[in-house]
Design an enzyme around this catalytic site. Structure first.
Site, mmCIF file in Angstrom:
data_model
loop_
_atom_site.group_PDB
_atom_site.id
_atom_site.type_symbol
_atom_site.label_atom_id
_atom_site.label_comp_id
_atom_site.label_asym_id
_atom_site.label_seq_id
_atom_site.Cartn_x
_atom_site.Cartn_y
_atom_site.Cartn_z
ATOM 1 N N CYS A 445 -7.804 6.270 3.162
ATOM 2 C CA CYS A 445 -7.646 7.715 3.363
ATOM 3 C C CYS A 445 -7.345 8.064 4.817
ATOM 4 O O CYS A 445 -8.048 8.857 5.457
ATOM 5 C CB CYS A 445 -8.872 8.478 2.890
ATOM 6 S SG CYS A 445 -9.072 8.442 1.101
ATOM 7 N N TYR A 489 -8.545 11.996 5.672
ATOM 8 C CA TYR A 489 -7.647 12.952 5.002
ATOM 9 C C TYR A 489 -6.919 13.844 5.992
ATOM 10 O O TYR A 489 -6.407 14.906 5.634
ATOM 11 C CB TYR A 489 -8.398 13.831 4.004
ATOM 12 C CG TYR A 489 -8.652 13.194 2.659
ATOM 13 C CD1 TYR A 489 -8.441 11.843 2.448
ATOM 14 C CD2 TYR A 489 -9.090 13.959 1.587
ATOM 15 C CE1 TYR A 489 -8.676 11.269 1.225
ATOM 16 C CE2 TYR A 489 -9.324 13.392 0.348
ATOM 17 C CZ TYR A 489 -9.115 12.047 0.164
ATOM 18 O OH TYR A 489 -9.344 11.485 -1.055
ATOM 19 N N TRP A 507 -12.766 15.140 5.373
ATOM 20 C CA TRP A 507 -13.348 14.290 4.327
ATOM 21 C C TRP A 507 -14.289 13.252 4.929
ATOM 22 O O TRP A 507 -15.330 12.926 4.375
ATOM 23 C CB TRP A 507 -12.252 13.580 3.513
ATOM 24 C CG TRP A 507 -12.861 12.514 2.657
ATOM 25 C CD1 TRP A 507 -13.640 12.698 1.554
ATOM 26 C CD2 TRP A 507 -12.813 11.106 2.876
ATOM 27 N NE1 TRP A 507 -14.071 11.494 1.071
ATOM 28 C CE2 TRP A 507 -13.580 10.497 1.857
ATOM 29 C CE3 TRP A 507 -12.196 10.294 3.835
ATOM 30 C CZ2 TRP A 507 -13.731 9.123 1.774
ATOM 31 C CZ3 TRP A 507 -12.343 8.916 3.739
ATOM 32 C CH2 TRP A 507 -13.117 8.348 2.721
ATOM 33 N N TYR A 703 -3.379 10.644 -8.401
ATOM 34 C CA TYR A 703 -4.195 10.527 -7.197
ATOM 35 C C TYR A 703 -4.145 9.088 -6.679
ATOM 36 O O TYR A 703 -4.339 8.137 -7.410
ATOM 37 C CB TYR A 703 -5.614 10.945 -7.532
ATOM 38 C CG TYR A 703 -6.573 10.870 -6.380
ATOM 39 C CD1 TYR A 703 -6.438 11.715 -5.283
ATOM 40 C CD2 TYR A 703 -7.622 9.973 -6.396
ATOM 41 C CE1 TYR A 703 -7.325 11.648 -4.226
ATOM 42 C CE2 TYR A 703 -8.524 9.901 -5.349
ATOM 43 C CZ TYR A 703 -8.373 10.736 -4.263
ATOM 44 O OH TYR A 703 -9.248 10.673 -3.225
ATOM 45 N N HIS A 704 -3.868 8.948 -5.374
ATOM 46 C CA HIS A 704 -3.735 7.649 -4.700
ATOM 47 C C HIS A 704 -2.455 6.913 -5.089
ATOM 48 O O HIS A 704 -2.424 5.686 -5.092
ATOM 49 C CB HIS A 704 -4.951 6.757 -4.961
ATOM 50 C CG HIS A 704 -6.175 7.170 -4.210
ATOM 51 N ND1 HIS A 704 -7.435 6.685 -4.512
ATOM 52 C CD2 HIS A 704 -6.351 8.028 -3.171
ATOM 53 C CE1 HIS A 704 -8.321 7.228 -3.690
ATOM 54 N NE2 HIS A 704 -7.681 8.047 -2.864
ATOM 55 N N HIS A 789 -1.594 9.794 -0.319
ATOM 56 C CA HIS A 789 -2.200 11.033 -0.796
ATOM 57 C C HIS A 789 -1.182 12.176 -0.898
ATOM 58 O O HIS A 789 -1.419 13.280 -0.405
ATOM 59 C CB HIS A 789 -3.369 11.435 0.095
ATOM 60 C CG HIS A 789 -4.554 10.527 -0.059
ATOM 61 N ND1 HIS A 789 -4.636 9.315 0.588
ATOM 62 C CD2 HIS A 789 -5.695 10.631 -0.791
ATOM 63 C CE1 HIS A 789 -5.776 8.720 0.267
ATOM 64 N NE2 HIS A 789 -6.435 9.488 -0.569
#
Length: 846
Positions: A445, A489, A507, A703-704, A789
């Site tokens: 992240c 993030y 995050w 997501y990801h 992301h």
């Protein structure tokens, strides 16, 4: 086609007709090594990563526990009754290593390649004969439980309907060297024979291959390489319908309104099961799958067991082309045919009600899909398996793609101080894995920026204050100075000055106002920008800064300035000199906040924003797209055409011809879930402002997940998941060939060629004399980019001014403004008059 759109807008469940696919599991399990084979020394064991929920001192996972639907596969494990198996070789002298052991249900027995005497060299293959045709989407491979020896490393998968003709492999890649069960996925299709070929041993311990058990996954409801068929002129009839007590006519499944339904007759004496509904397309065409949308708001009548048959005359329907049992929920269901059929009539017969609530069947909408036309919709290459979930990726010179996940290949958590990385060689399709320990940085992240010298700067994440640099020339990672503010993030961009700017990231490292700071390549230090608070650029997410300052869309311009154009509905100008400043640039037309959407620079001073949702998760996504024009120093935002599907967690890629492709995403974003997946990519044309459908994907990318433009003009799309012992980890990717590279019959179009004259490095404002072959109409620079992301702030398309300079020569001028052509690595493409690109040549602008 209007199918499903009303409901999707209302509940945020809008998605493609190829919805609901759970991923292919990558369940980690550490196993104990044994004493070796044939006198070999014991193999070193691979440590089992501690699940992130069990680590000492671990910060809570950023989305809590994976949702329940992430823990189950949507693709069923096929019944192995009647199957047989053969192998290229097997060990029978030194042990019971027969191929048949992979089907006996006993994880303690195994197939082993021949090792006694002279070991049989690679490759080793094992072939399953199901003795019937079924839709298959993956091999479940369980390594042996008593040793690391024989774990499969590089592999390929081939399919055959007759056991003789195998065609090209449908999948290949590299598996992680651990004892966990592996899912080796591929585009679902009907087949009888499935062959797994091992090309290497994962740890390089010897010329061996072993497997404890092999299973196959069936139809995941995601048929690849299809498009929706137009329902214009279609009619529907049913074995029975309710008209006395409600409007339950069969025709309602084609009206585009999911509030209306077909219902089997229930007033008086209900019509008993089975119930059938028949679609008459009034024309014969190729059909590959049926999509079924259950009624919304009530569970009664959801289909359970079903079969689908086809007919050309409406009288003779033959054997089923699809059979199965749908789950008892309200998600859209897709049934993939065992093979594409040319038909006019499609009949769905339901034999049970999913919940056993009564003798009823109902349906909101029904759609059909057919095979995509490569020259119109593009085409997908084989699925490439990775030894990790590619959560972050960066395009490198030399036809390489760098990828990484976290401290583990399939999960995240804590601050472990190391990262699992991999490199895909685009020429050979081979993937190599390496764990990076010496930087002390868990790069899960992170923020990413492609530096002026071509290196990749990665900041924060699980080790929130850290910063590391990957050098593609040395193929090595080095550390640089920690940031002043710990982050996860966050977003980054290179500046026109060659410095790197970072903003946000609550995050990780504690929630709060994660103000901007700038990294200097000369001093390798970070300078705080106290005048650039993150609060001015946040969304109104109800979770506060922890969610509202994530994944900002940043576009660098001249003089070290940055336009922050999302995901907050308010846009901002940021200056980075001195202590910096941030001032409003107005709102993005009538857009709301659009977290987990993205922005793409498709021309000089012109950007496209796509999708997103008001909050990070569990709020309906939008299908809206906006253009943002900053030419002339003014910021002008306008709504362009809507996408056909609402998307959050999608990825967008600008192409050399200026069009933008968007991949994956969810209509209702829930991290780690594959529910409400959008499997149909779309292509935006700046000339018309409209989107057109592309060939559907075989694997959900939510997501990801990531997507990157490649040097040959194709696109890599991969990843998704990273939730540990779940079924939605997608440790794989595939390359998409856009339609601009293909003739109508799917054959490659002739392409211009850059034959020479491109230096490895050029200064802003330089003129190049480029040697070319074939017809060349224009040139364009595409910045080498990095994605994670849903965000890729490195993407940038810069059309170039060029003039003919004699036969096969062109003078190409690079803009002098480093706010237009940021320093760094670029791919130079030549294009013909139809927008067909050459293979790119890399050069560094600095």
């Amino acid at each position: 086609m209007k199918f499903g759109r009303t409901h999707a807008r209302r509940r945020g469940l809008r998605r493609s007709h190829l919805l609901v696919a759970a991923g292919l599991a990558a369940v980690g399990a550490g196993l104990t090594p044994w004493l070796g084979i044939a006198g070999q020394a014991p193999a070193a064991s691979t440590p089992k990563p501690t699940p992130f929920l069990q680590q000492a001192g671990t910060t809570p996972p950023h989305h809590g526990v994976a949702p329940a639907n992430a823990m189950r596969r949507s693709a069923p494990v096929l019944d192995r009754t009647g199957w047989t198996v053969t192998a290229s070789d097997q060990e029978t002298a030194g042990q019971d290593g027969r191929a048949a052991n992979v089907l006996d249900g006993d994880g303690n027995t195994l197939w082993h390649s021949k090792w006694s005497g002279t070991a049989t060299p690679f490759p080793h293959s094992i072939t399953i004969d199901m003795h019937r045709t079924a839709v298959v989407s993956a091999i479940l491979y369980r390594p042996r439980s008593d040793s690391a020896n024989g774990r499969i490393g590089e592999y390929s998968i081939s399919l055959s309907t007759d056991g003789q003709n195998w065609g090209t492999p449908v999948a290949g890649g590299t598996l992680a060297d651990d004892g966990g069960a592996k899912s080796l996925g591929f585009a679902p299709q009907g087949t009888r024979f499935v062959r797994l070929t091992a090309l290497s041993e994962a740890g390089g311990r010897g010329p061996w291959t072993a497997a404890a058990e092999l299973n196959l996954l069936g139809d995941p409801g995601t048929p690849a390489a299809t498009v929706n068929l137009s329902r214009s002129g279609w009619t529907a009839t049913a074995s029975d319908e309710e008209t006395a007590s409600e409007d339950g006519r069969a025709a309602n499944v084609l009206d585009g309104d999911d509030a209306t339904i077909w219902h089997s007759r229930w007033s008086g004496t209900p019509a008993p099961l089975p119930h059938s509904i028949t679609i008459d397309m009034h024309r014969t065409q190729a059909v590959s799958a049926l999509t079924f949308q259950p009624r919304q708001g009530k569970a009664n009548g959801r289909p359970g067991a079903f079969s689908i048959t086809t007919s050309t005359d409406g009288a003779n329907f033959g054997t089923p082309v699809a059979m199965g049992t749908w789950r008892d929920d309200d998600t859209v269901k897709t049934a993939t045919f065992t093979r594409t059929r040319s038909a006019r009539y499609i009949r769905l017969t339901v034999t049970t009600e999913a919940g056993g609530r009564g003798p009823w069947t109902s349906a909101s909408e029904i759609g059909l899909s057919g095979p995509a036309t490569a020259g119109v919709h593009g085409s997908w290459g084989r699925i490439t398996g990775f030894p990790l979930v590619p959560v972050a990726t960066a395009v490198l010179p030399g036809d390489k793609l760098l990828a990484w996940s976290a401290y583990a290949t399939d999960r995240f958590g804590g601050s472990n101080g190391y990262t699992q990385t991999a490199i895909l060689d685009l020429k050979t399709n081979k993937v190599t894995q390496r764990r990076i320990d010496h930087t002390g940085h868990d790069m899960f992240c992170p923020g990413i920026a492609m530096l002026a010298d071509g290196r990749v700067l990665v900041t924060g994440g699980s080790n929130a204050e850290k910063a590391s640099i990957y050098d593609p020339v040395l193929d090595d990672w080095i550390t640089t100075t920690d940031m002043n503010i710990p982050r996860g993030y966050q977003s980054m961009t290179l500046l026109s000055t060659g410095e790197a700017f970072v903003l946000g990231g609550s995050w990780s490292g504690g929630a709060g106002d994660k103000a901007g700071e700038v990294w200097s390549p000369e001093t390798r230090t970070w300078r705080k920008l106290t005048g650039v608070p993150a609060s001015s650029a946040q969304t109104a997410d109800p979770a506060g800064p922890y969610r509202s300052d994530n994944h900002m869309w940043l576009h660098a311009t001249s003089g070290g300035k940055v336009l922050q154009l999302g995901p907050s509905k308010q846009m901002n100008w940021i200056t980075t000199t001195g202590t910096g400043s941030i001032t409003s640039a107005g709102t993005r037309a009538d857009s709301g906040d659009a977290m987990t959407g993205n922005a793409v620079a498709y021309d000089i001073g012109k950007l496209l924003t796509l999708g997103g949702s008001p909050a990070y998760e569990k709020t309906p996504a939008t299908s809206r797209a906006y253009t943002v024009d900053i030419s002339g120093g003014q910021v002008r935002a306008a709504r362009t055409g809507d996408m056909a599907h609402a998307r959050a967690f999608s990825n967008s890629v600008v192409l050399p011809d200026g069009k933008v492709a968007v991949f994956g995403g969810q209509g209702y974003p829930v991290p780690f879930s594959d529910a409400t997946s959008v499997l149909a990519p779309e292509l935006w044309d700046p000339a018309t402002g409209s989107f057109t459908p592309l060939s559907t994907m075989a694997v959900p990318r939510n997501y990801h997940s990531v997507a990157n433009l490649l040097p040959d003009g194709r696109i890599f799309s991969g990843g998704g998941g990273l939730c540990g012992d779940c079924a939605t980890n997608h440790a794989d990717g595939a390359v998409f060939t856009p339609p601009y590279l293909l003739n109508s019959d799917g054959s490659p179009k002739p392409r211009p060629v850059i034959a020479g004259g491109v230096p490895s490095r050029a200064a802003p404002g330089a003129s190049l004399t480029v040697d070319t072959e074939g017809s060349v109409a224009s040139f364009v620079l595409m910045r080498a980019a990095a994605a994670t992301h849903s965000t890729d702030n490195d993407q940038r398309r810069v059309p170039l001014v060029s003039t003919a300079a004699g036969s096969g020569k062109h003078t190409v001028r690079i803009p002098s403004d480093t706010g237009v052509v940021l320093p760094g690595n670029y791919m130079l493409f030549a294009l013909d008059a139809q927008g067909v690109p050459s293979i790119a040549t890399f050069l560094t602008i600095s």
